[in-house]
Design a protein around this motif. Structure first.
Motif, PDB file in Angstrom:
ATOM      1  N   HIS A  50      39.327  51.333  34.877  1.00 15.25           N
ATOM      2  CA  HIS A  50      38.727  52.204  35.900  1.00 15.25           C
ATOM      3  C   HIS A  50      39.660  52.315  37.108  1.00 15.25           C
ATOM      4  O   HIS A  50      39.796  53.402  37.693  1.00 15.25           O
ATOM      5  N   LYS A  51      40.313  51.207  37.456  1.00 12.15           N
ATOM      6  CA  LYS A  51      41.256  51.236  38.591  1.00 12.15           C
ATOM      7  C   LYS A  51      42.477  52.105  38.285  1.00 12.15           C
ATOM      8  O   LYS A  51      43.107  52.639  39.185  1.00 12.15           O
ATOM      9  N   LYS A  52      42.804  52.245  36.993  1.00 11.74           N
ATOM     10  CA  LYS A  52      43.919  53.113  36.587  1.00 11.74           C
ATOM     11  C   LYS A  52      43.487  54.579  36.535  1.00 11.74           C
ATOM     12  O   LYS A  52      44.249  55.442  36.112  1.00 11.74           O
ATOM     13  N   LYS A  53      42.205  54.827  36.923  1.00 12.20           N
ATOM     14  CA  LYS A  53      41.631  56.172  36.919  1.00 12.20           C
ATOM     15  C   LYS A  53      41.514  56.737  35.489  1.00 12.20           C
ATOM     16  O   LYS A  53      41.664  57.939  35.268  1.00 12.20           O
ATOM     17  N   LEU A  54      41.254  55.859  34.519  1.00 13.35           N
ATOM     18  CA  LEU A  54      41.006  56.277  33.149  1.00 13.35           C
ATOM     19  C   LEU A  54      39.497  56.320  32.932  1.00 13.35           C
ATOM     20  O   LEU A  54      38.791  55.389  33.309  1.00 13.35           O
ATOM     21  N   LEU A  75      31.036  50.956  38.202  1.00 15.87           N
ATOM     22  CA  LEU A  75      31.680  51.624  37.062  1.00 15.87           C
ATOM     23  C   LEU A  75      30.845  52.845  36.652  1.00 15.87           C
ATOM     24  O   LEU A  75      29.632  52.876  36.879  1.00 15.87           O
ATOM     25  N   PRO A  76      31.480  53.852  36.039  1.00 13.10           N
ATOM     26  CA  PRO A  76      30.779  55.141  35.830  1.00 13.10           C
ATOM     27  C   PRO A  76      29.883  55.173  34.593  1.00 13.10           C
ATOM     28  O   PRO A  76      29.944  56.098  33.792  1.00 13.10           O
ATOM     29  N   ARG A  94      45.697  58.977  26.487  1.00 15.95           N
ATOM     30  CA  ARG A  94      45.373  60.143  25.661  1.00 15.95           C
ATOM     31  C   ARG A  94      44.149  59.946  24.756  1.00 15.95           C
ATOM     32  O   ARG A  94      43.428  60.890  24.484  1.00 15.95           O
ATOM     33  N   TYR A  95      43.947  58.711  24.274  1.00 12.96           N
ATOM     34  CA  TYR A  95      42.861  58.463  23.317  1.00 12.96           C
ATOM     35  C   TYR A  95      41.606  57.961  24.018  1.00 12.96           C
ATOM     36  O   TYR A  95      40.532  58.535  23.885  1.00 12.96           O
ATOM     37  N   ILE A  96      41.751  56.882  24.810  1.00 16.82           N
ATOM     38  CA  ILE A  96      40.578  56.323  25.504  1.00 16.82           C
ATOM     39  C   ILE A  96      40.109  57.274  26.597  1.00 16.82           C
ATOM     40  O   ILE A  96      38.917  57.567  26.716  1.00 16.82           O
ATOM     41  N   SER A  97      41.046  57.762  27.412  1.00 15.65           N
ATOM     42  CA  SER A  97      40.682  58.625  28.535  1.00 15.65           C
ATOM     43  C   SER A  97      40.483  60.065  28.067  1.00 15.65           C
ATOM     44  O   SER A  97      41.282  60.597  27.302  1.00 15.65           O
ATOM     45  N   VAL A 142      36.549  52.454  28.583  1.00 17.57           N
ATOM     46  CA  VAL A 142      36.054  51.572  27.516  1.00 17.57           C
ATOM     47  C   VAL A 142      37.144  50.589  27.120  1.00 17.57           C
ATOM     48  O   VAL A 142      38.255  50.980  26.761  1.00 17.57           O
ATOM     49  N   ASP A 143      36.828  49.304  27.211  1.00 19.02           N
ATOM     50  CA  ASP A 143      37.753  48.247  26.803  1.00 19.02           C
ATOM     51  C   ASP A 143      37.551  48.025  25.312  1.00 19.02           C
ATOM     52  O   ASP A 143      36.636  47.315  24.891  1.00 19.02           O
TER      53      ASP A 143
END
Length: 464
Positions: free
Chosen positions: A334-338, A155-156, A411-414, A342-343
């Motif tokens: 992360h798999k959704k490329k977001l 994870l990044p 839009r908010y998290i990513s 952050v969960d």
């Protein structure tokens, strides 16, 4: 004249035992001169009558008990400091990385620090802006807080750490702000990424980098966070600066502690880690805070990778007990490329309520946070329900929550790696996302804030 000993009686892993010693103290520094003239350094881990257990920083390979001489230096590990440390890169033991990183020292400080009297601590209550919406809006970082990031392999977290280091700022009055970046057991490639990123963006001018690489001795890792925190204490409490300390990766530190514990033949605790892991971590984490009568402060963001993404593993588990919350990174996001993934639902900042509101962020912050969190939680439930029952089973209101959860993530998290959002932009974005709901559905926001900030979608359509 310091006495030299040629009485090594045992060598095991990174440790050696010297007998016949006199006046040796715990954590005293040691010079070890090999038969070929090579000099290594170490420190005393234990003293038992006339025997001393010495930990060798560079490892014990090539040490011959017959020809090697040991000299005890009569002092502990110190870091040489001045304001020149800003903009410089140091090794895990506090030595300058290159010639250009050398400084003219003003003073030296013991890397183990001095315990802060709990009565002398000030309560953390001032907002730090990281520029990342999922932290500033929902898991607010407060000056003097310890807020760890729980990550997983792949994870990044390092990119997030670099982004926080670049963007962090204290709002309000113009105050001196510095970042101490401590990297423990990272690869050369990661090390170069941090140096290049800090240099390219100009963040290096207000930063101190303490880097311990993966091919450096594991023993050095135990000193690395303490070296960095000594730099932070000097800047905060001697030079009145507000210091953000980022430590990555604390898992590598704990593995080094486990290695030394095994070499000392100590009885292992949970999963082979030493029984004093909690106490040892506390000696690092509790060096954050604010002190009464001092202008400066130390805020910590420790980053750790959870083995097998397991939150119950001893390292994240014990870290959670000592620190004030946690930010958890999600593999599914992360798999959704977001990014940053952050969960927000299991994440928590226990001090967020103290650092938000009028005069700190904005009057509507607490209500907006509560409403966003509740709406996203319900949206995730609706998404799970639609997987089981199909979208046809959802009510019109359910569909609004379904759409909100998707928009909230994208839009908010990513956000972009170099996108630095102010707290006002974060709060305004939250209101835009909440505008998909009729006003009556926003039950967690007070009427006075709805009157001032709510964006009625029908009125917006008419304007267009």
């Amino acid at each position: 004249m310091l006495k030299e000993y040629k009485s090594i009686i045992n060598i095991s892993g990174p440790l050696l035992i010297v007998e016949g010693v006199e006046g040796v103290k715990y954590e005293e520094l040691v010079d070890i001169r090999l038969g070929d003239g090579t000099l290594r350094s170490g420190r005393v881990l234990e003293v038992d009558r006339d025997r001393a257990l010495v930990q060798v920083f560079e490892g014990t390979s090539g040490i011959d008990s017959e020809s090697t001489r040991v000299r005890f230096l009569g002092r502990g590990t110190h870091m040489y400091l001045s304001e020149d440390i800003l903009g410089k890169v140091f090794t895990g033991l506090g030595k300058p990385k290159t010639e250009s990183d050398k400084i003219i020292a003003e003073k030296s400080m013991d890397i183990n620090g001095s315990p802060i009297n709990p009565y002398a601590r000030n309560y953390p209550d001032e907002f730090i802006q990281t520029g990342i919406s999922s932290i500033d809006g929902l898991n607010t970082l407060v000056r003097g807080q310890k807020l760890p990031i729980f990550s997983g392999a792949g994870l990044p977290h390092n990119r997030i750490a670099a982004q926080i280091a670049r963007q962090s700022a204290v709002l309000g009055e113009k105050e001196d702000f510095a970042v101490v970046f401590i990297a423990i057991g990272i690869t050369f490639e990661e090390s170069q990424y941090f140096i290049d990123d800090f240099t390219k963006t100009g963040a290096i001018s207000r930063s101190v980098l303490v880097l311990n690489l993966a091919d450096d001795p594991a023993i050095e890792r135990i000193a690395t966070p303490r070296v960095g925190l000594t730099c932070a204490e000097y800047l905060a409490f001697e030079k009145d600066m507000h210091v953000l300390v980022i430590l990555t990766d604390m898992t590598n530190y704990c593995e080094a502690l486990k290695e030394v514990s095994a070499a000392r033949k100590e009885i292992p605790g949970r999963r082979g880690y030493p029984g004093y892991l909690y106490t040892d971590l506390a000696t690092i984490y509790e060096r954050a805070g604010r002190i009464k009568g001092k202008q400066g402060s130390i805020t910590q963001i420790p980053i750790l990778t959870m083995p097998e993404d397991d939150k119950t593993h001893p390292i994240p588990d014990l870290t959670g007990y000592i620190t004030e919350g946690q930010i958890i990174l999600s593999r599914s996001l992360h798999k959704k490329k977001l990014s940053p993934p952050v969960d927000v639902l299991p994440s928590l900042s226990r001090l967020k309520d103290k650092g938000i509101g009028e005069g700190k962020t904005r009057e509507d912050h607490a209500d907006t946070f509560n409403q966003l969190y509740a709406a996203y939680a319900r949206g995730k439930e609706v998404q799970e329900l639609s997987v089981i029952l199909g979208e046809a089973a959802l009510t019109d209101l359910d569909k609004l929550y379904f759409k909100f959860a998707e928009e909230f993530e994208t839009r908010y998290i990513s956000q972009g790696e170099y996108e630095n959002r102010t707290i006002e932009e974060t709060l305004d974005l939250g209101w835009k996302l909440l505008s998909v709901f009729p006003r009556g559905e926003l039950k967690r926001v007070r009427d006075e804030f709805l009157d001032k900030y709510y964006i009625d979608p029908e009125k917006e359509e008419k304007k267009e």
